[in-house]
Design an enzyme around this catalytic site. Structure first.
Site, PDB file in Angstrom:
ATOM      1  N   VAL A  46       0.835  -1.198   0.000  1.00 40.91           N
ATOM      2  CA  VAL A  46       0.000   0.000   0.000  1.00 40.91           C
ATOM      3  C   VAL A  46       0.873   1.253   0.000  1.00 40.91           C
ATOM      4  O   VAL A  46       0.544   2.251  -0.643  1.00 40.91           O
ATOM      5  CB  VAL A  46      -0.968   0.002   1.214  1.00 40.91           C
ATOM      6  N   CYS A  47       2.001   1.207   0.693  1.00 42.26           N
ATOM      7  CA  CYS A  47       2.863   2.382   0.846  1.00 42.26           C
ATOM      8  C   CYS A  47       3.254   3.029  -0.485  1.00 42.26           C
ATOM      9  O   CYS A  47       3.126   4.251  -0.625  1.00 42.26           O
ATOM     10  CB  CYS A  47       4.103   2.035   1.665  1.00 42.26           C
ATOM     11  N   PRO A  48       3.714   2.275  -1.497  1.00 41.47           N
ATOM     12  CA  PRO A  48       4.079   2.955  -2.740  1.00 41.47           C
ATOM     13  C   PRO A  48       2.896   3.614  -3.440  1.00 41.47           C
ATOM     14  O   PRO A  48       3.063   4.646  -4.094  1.00 41.47           O
ATOM     15  CB  PRO A  48       4.709   1.860  -3.601  1.00 41.47           C
TER      16      PRO A  48
END
Length: 187
Positions: A46-48
């Protein structure tokens, strides 16, 4: 304890931006609007998507006088490696702060002590270094940069217009409210 309306605490960290490493402290943040964008870890899922979404709004935020700082408990070296190896992360122009000591994550009260990772947290900070807005989500819930920009605009508006407040879903140019006895029970 809530960090809303508190001044950011002292920190010193190494960061990566535009192919360079540099040192950053809380003093460097003051003097303009800022967004601190905490996320759990580099090279994840999810972070990118979130960091890429913020990158798409970075130029607009810059025009608004806002600096963006992404923060994870990874090192600045890991940030560079991720930046160099990911097309999505490669478009980032804002600072990526390494927080391997977890001091900044603790300061903003987003650290998961048992894992050594930061929760997803967004903090809008005014030029005096005071936190004006906070959003924290759980691991699997990605944030929306468009709404973050809307919140920054609202924070900047109310800072420039004392006595006015921005209602739900407020967007730049729309009507605001001036709280008064006359409005009680009429909205």
């Amino acid at each position: 304890m809530s960090v809303i309306n508190t001044e950011i605490k002292p920190f010193k960290a190494s960061a990566f931006k535009n192919g360079e490493f540099f040192e950053l402290t809380e003093a460097d943040v003051k003097g303009k609007w800022a967004v601190f964008f905490f996320y759990p870890a580099d090279f994840t899922f999810v972070c990118p998507t979130e960091l890429g979404d913020v990158a798409d709004y970075y130029d607009e935020l810059q025009k608004m006088g806002v600096e963006v700082y992404s923060v994870s408990t990874d090192t600045h070296f890991t940030h560079k490696a991720w930046h160099d190896s990911s097309e999505t992360i490669g478009k980032i122009k804002y600072a990526m702060i390494g927080d391997p000591t977890m001091q900044i994550s603790r300061n903003f009260e987003v650290l998961r002590e048992d894992q050594g990772l930061a929760n997803r947290g967004t903090f809008i900070i005014d030029p005096e270094g005071v936190i004006q807005a906070v959003e924290i989500t759980s691991e699997g819930i990605g944030r929306n940069a468009e709404d973050m920009v809307r919140k920054v605009k609202a924070a900047q508006y109310i800072a420039a217009h004392p006595g006015e407040v921005c209602p739900a879903k407020w967007k730049e140019g729309e009507a605001t409210l001036a709280p008064s006895l006359d409005l009680v029970g009429k909205i």
